[in-house]
Design a protein around this motif. Structure first.
Motif, PDB file in Angstrom:
ATOM      1  N   THR A   1      -8.805  -0.570   2.851  1.00 55.76           N
ATOM      2  CA  THR A   1      -7.584   0.183   2.382  1.00 55.76           C
ATOM      3  C   THR A   1      -7.533   1.576   3.287  1.00 55.76           C
ATOM      4  O   THR A   1      -6.370   1.900   3.797  1.00 55.76           O
ATOM      5  CB  THR A   1      -7.980   0.680   0.768  1.00 55.76           C
ATOM      6  OG1 THR A   1      -7.593  -0.442  -0.032  1.00 55.76           O
ATOM      7  CG2 THR A   1      -6.501   1.588   0.492  1.00 55.76           C
TER       8      THR A   1
ATOM      9  N   LEU B   1       0.771  -1.231   0.104  1.00 54.59           N
ATOM     10  CA  LEU B   1      -0.079   0.092   0.078  1.00 54.59           C
ATOM     11  C   LEU B   1       0.817   1.324   0.118  1.00 54.59           C
ATOM     12  O   LEU B   1       0.714   2.106  -0.765  1.00 54.59           O
ATOM     13  CB  LEU B   1      -0.739   0.216   1.171  1.00 54.59           C
ATOM     14  CG  LEU B   1      -1.823   1.390   1.526  1.00 54.59           C
ATOM     15  CD1 LEU B   1      -2.733   1.500   0.213  1.00 54.59           C
ATOM     16  CD2 LEU B   1      -2.704   0.935   2.464  1.00 54.59           C
ATOM     17  N   ALA B   2       1.956   1.235   0.984  1.00 56.17           N
ATOM     18  CA  ALA B   2       2.953   2.511   0.933  1.00 56.17           C
ATOM     19  C   ALA B   2       3.552   2.734  -0.468  1.00 56.17           C
ATOM     20  O   ALA B   2       3.531   3.774  -1.027  1.00 56.17           O
ATOM     21  CB  ALA B   2       3.719   2.317   2.004  1.00 56.17           C
TER      22      ALA B   2
ATOM     23  N   ARG C   1      -6.063   0.729   6.711  1.00 56.92           N
ATOM     24  CA  ARG C   1      -4.892   0.241   6.600  1.00 56.92           C
ATOM     25  C   ARG C   1      -3.827   1.692   6.570  1.00 56.92           C
ATOM     26  O   ARG C   1      -3.004   1.704   7.125  1.00 56.92           O
ATOM     27  CB  ARG C   1      -4.365  -0.609   5.373  1.00 56.92           C
ATOM     28  CG  ARG C   1      -2.950  -1.195   5.533  1.00 56.92           C
ATOM     29  CD  ARG C   1      -2.858  -2.275   4.262  1.00 56.92           C
ATOM     30  NE  ARG C   1      -3.523  -3.391   4.744  1.00 56.92           N
ATOM     31  CZ  ARG C   1      -2.972  -4.434   5.358  1.00 56.92           C
ATOM     32  NH1 ARG C   1      -1.777  -4.694   5.780  1.00 56.92           N
ATOM     33  NH2 ARG C   1      -3.755  -5.814   5.482  1.00 56.92           N
TER      34      ARG C   1
ATOM     35  N   MET D   1      -5.197   7.094  -3.419  1.00 50.75           N
ATOM     36  CA  MET D   1      -5.406   5.638  -3.604  1.00 50.75           C
ATOM     37  C   MET D   1      -6.680   5.180  -3.513  1.00 50.75           C
ATOM     38  O   MET D   1      -7.227   4.280  -4.234  1.00 50.75           O
ATOM     39  CB  MET D   1      -4.345   5.184  -2.163  1.00 50.75           C
ATOM     40  CG  MET D   1      -4.362   3.792  -2.334  1.00 50.75           C
ATOM     41  SD  MET D   1      -3.270   3.173  -3.708  1.00 50.75           S
ATOM     42  CE  MET D   1      -3.733   1.603  -4.060  1.00 50.75           C
TER      43      MET D   1
ATOM     44  N   ILE E   1      -0.898   3.230   9.048  1.00 46.26           N
ATOM     45  CA  ILE E   1       0.461   3.743   8.575  1.00 46.26           C
ATOM     46  C   ILE E   1       0.544   5.149   8.986  1.00 46.26           C
ATOM     47  O   ILE E   1       1.723   5.415   9.468  1.00 46.26           O
ATOM     48  CB  ILE E   1       0.351   3.387   6.923  1.00 46.26           C
ATOM     49  CG1 ILE E   1       0.384   1.762   6.597  1.00 46.26           C
ATOM     50  CG2 ILE E   1       1.785   4.013   6.532  1.00 46.26           C
ATOM     51  CD1 ILE E   1       0.415   1.646   5.261  1.00 46.26           C
TER      52      ILE E   1
ATOM     53  N   MET F   1      -2.189  11.277  -0.805  1.00 52.02           N
ATOM     54  CA  MET F   1      -1.730   9.919  -1.100  1.00 52.02           C
ATOM     55  C   MET F   1      -2.979   8.932  -0.800  1.00 52.02           C
ATOM     56  O   MET F   1      -3.432   8.085  -1.643  1.00 52.02           O
ATOM     57  CB  MET F   1      -0.358   9.409  -0.459  1.00 52.02           C
ATOM     58  CG  MET F   1       0.501  10.181  -1.144  1.00 52.02           C
ATOM     59  SD  MET F   1       2.134   9.052  -0.528  1.00 52.02           S
ATOM     60  CE  MET F   1       2.239   9.647   1.298  1.00 52.02           C
ATOM     61  N   LEU F   2      -3.206   9.072   0.402  1.00 46.98           N
ATOM     62  CA  LEU F   2      -4.351   8.146   0.757  1.00 46.98           C
ATOM     63  C   LEU F   2      -5.700   8.311   0.018  1.00 46.98           C
ATOM     64  O   LEU F   2      -6.404   7.554  -0.424  1.00 46.98           O
ATOM     65  CB  LEU F   2      -4.887   8.282   2.356  1.00 46.98           C
ATOM     66  CG  LEU F   2      -5.730   7.418   3.063  1.00 46.98           C
ATOM     67  CD1 LEU F   2      -5.408   6.031   2.495  1.00 46.98           C
ATOM     68  CD2 LEU F   2      -5.956   7.524   4.244  1.00 46.98           C
TER      69      LEU F   2
ATOM     70  N   SER G   1       2.289   1.975  -3.225  1.00 49.20           N
ATOM     71  CA  SER G   1       1.469   1.997  -4.376  1.00 49.20           C
ATOM     72  C   SER G   1       0.984   3.538  -4.040  1.00 49.20           C
ATOM     73  O   SER G   1       0.782   4.104  -5.153  1.00 49.20           O
ATOM     74  CB  SER G   1       0.155   1.027  -4.144  1.00 49.20           C
ATOM     75  OG  SER G   1       0.499  -0.401  -4.394  1.00 49.20           O
ATOM     76  N   MET G   2       0.712   3.984  -2.934  1.00 53.07           N
ATOM     77  CA  MET G   2       0.415   5.444  -2.627  1.00 53.07           C
ATOM     78  C   MET G   2       1.330   6.234  -3.284  1.00 53.07           C
ATOM     79  O   MET G   2       1.222   7.353  -3.730  1.00 53.07           O
ATOM     80  CB  MET G   2       0.136   5.576  -1.329  1.00 53.07           C
ATOM     81  CG  MET G   2      -1.362   4.869  -0.793  1.00 53.07           C
ATOM     82  SD  MET G   2      -1.715   5.494   0.972  1.00 53.07           S
ATOM     83  CE  MET G   2      -0.189   4.844   1.903  1.00 53.07           C
TER      84      MET G   2
END
Lengths: 188, 188, 188, 188
Positions: free
Chosen positions: D172, C152-153, D175, D160, D179, D156-157, C155-156
DNA sequence: GATGAATGAGGGTTCATTCAT
DNA sequence: CATGAATGAACCCTCATTCAT
């Protein structure tokens, strides 16, 4: 420089006839599955042959189709040579051919002015003439029935079958056969 | 992406109906000349209309064809409403239509599973049913003739005409008519 | 319909591999400049190749992209095979790739259900798994970090970079790297 | 001359505001369902309004989107005005907005240089600044965290999420939240 | 003689934007 | 002021035919 690898072996002149046969067989299948307008590239692919070879053997779609359908006409010609055959038998055979593949009719119609197509048509007319004479002299059909009538009936039925859903073709064929039997009075 | 430069004058909404009519007329001509599979862009061009307008009015080929051929079916329906009309008249009319343009049959056959096509087909069947009942009760045709027989005969003949050379259509139509007249025993 | 006039010279089959390479190179550039949704016609044009050839080599956008981005993934796989590589190195490499071109992420996301895309994604996950196990056993990252977190990191961050102005990408990348370093506690 | 019939009544000037509201509401739905790049014609259609009126009220896509997303930003601003709100709450709200519709982020990114988009972005930064100062003075996050870090994390989140399958967005989001919580050390 | 890659026109379709009424 | 039809460029994709090797 083609030093590389898995190109199909170039077998030289000897491959010619084999390729030709493969192309005809492939075309028969492709025409039956996808109709007369199917891409020629599909024929070459199915034959396992380059497109260039296809064009070498058959310079256009009609040349290929003529090779394919020569067999069908030959079958008709064989039929009329057997003494007992009747118009009814001819209908049966043509119907069976049309149920199986439809592309012959499509070609006869869509390219009807091409000399090669005309030639195939001529052979069909000869077949009809022969059988018609026999049926008339045997009293199986009326004297008024002309070859052109039979040709038209056959064409209409085959054309119709060529446009029908495959699963409906047998019943359509039977119904059409009955109509034309009545029209031509086979039975008396 | 935006484009415009020196475009054709935008006549606004009022041009809508006129363009629609122009499209239908153009489609009728194009279908008659080049068959049902003619490029839609040719229709737009002949109508003097942008491709986008064609797609606005008629989202696909069938929608356009339905608009074109609605008239044909309406004509058939009008026929059966006149009391004295017979199956023979129906054959005449359909034959005349098929001689003029050919694309209706092609559509009924090539898109036979589309709902709109089915609807047109249903209207034709209704016409046949009506006229068949009338002819049977008048003793003009045999009791054994079914609507499906008539439908098949009409379809075969129209399809055949649609594939014939225009100049041969009249004689082909006459011959076909005679065959089916014999088959259905109109005269007795 | 046939066309030809004064066409570009036909160099025969031997031009195949060269054209393929030209297409991949052109696609890499076009994707980098205009994003993954760039017109394929632009790719063909830049490669100096007909559209048909593009479609012959790569039947759709994804096939082309897979060819382009295979290299990127291979580079990641090479990284994890060198013994000393860490998650931090992986971030560096992916960041560098994303700064250069951006379209890989777009594809992985916009066509995420296509089998070929899934395959590329799987390879990335494998890379992450390998490196994560190594970093954990070396005590470089906390035991609570899961592969999905890293995915996820990555990808983001890559997605963000893919949408950033090119000149801002380096500073954005650095800031993002710092955030995720803190989150995953690389340093202790 | 439009003497004809069922054209929508022209209500005169009074219809202006109502149409405007209908367009905004329709755009919100369309953007949520089909993304920021949805055809504007779909918006006009859903609003029951002519395309011309859409363009009169909102000369381009961004003008329309700004009207739609003004509400979202206002919601964020309202949040920071309530005294007890934290960065964590801001993440929650933005995440919730992004899960619902995704188009705001797409616009902020795809048209990031447009003045109106910049303005919306500025308002978000102000919200972040306010809440960051509050969290820092309350000791909820580390002194090293900058507004740009939070902005990046949020972007970013949200980005995404905007690219994820809708059904995967909640997990997602969770998660991602975890982070960034770890990265910013909210809890201590 | 065979190969098979290349060509490129052409058809279908979409959609942002304009503008007469 | 609203309407909604028209525009037309642009993209995607297919396939008949050619030709260097």
């Amino acid at each position: 420089m083609p030093t590389n690898s898995e190109a199909k072996a170039n077998l030289g002149p000897s491959a010619g006839p084999a390729n030709r046969r493969a192309l005809i067989a492939a075309a028969r299948e492709v025409f039956a599955e996808s109709g007369f307008q199917a891409p020629l590239s599909a024929v070459a692919r199915r034959a396992g042959v380059g497109q260039g070879s296809l064009y070498r053997h058959f310079p256009d779609r009609i040349a290929l189709a003529v090779a394919v359908f020569d067999d069908n006409i030959t079958e008709l010609e064989a039929l009329v040579e057997s003494d007992g055959s009747t118009l009814s038998d001819l209908f049966d055979l043509i119907t069976a051919q049309a149920i199986g593949s439809t592309a012959l009719v499509d070609m006869l119609i869509s390219d009807r002015h091409d000399a090669r197509t005309v030639h195939l048509g001529t052979r069909v007319v000869a077949v009809i003439d022969t059988i018609l004479a026999r049926d008339k002299s045997a009293g199986r059909i009326g004297a008024g029935v002309e070859a052109a009538d039979v040709m038209l009936a056959i064409s209409m039925l085959a054309l119709m079958l060529s446009k029908s859903d495959p699963e409906e073709r047998p019943s359509t064929a039977a119904r059409g056969r009955a109509i034309f039997r009545a029209a031509f009075s086979y039975q008396r």
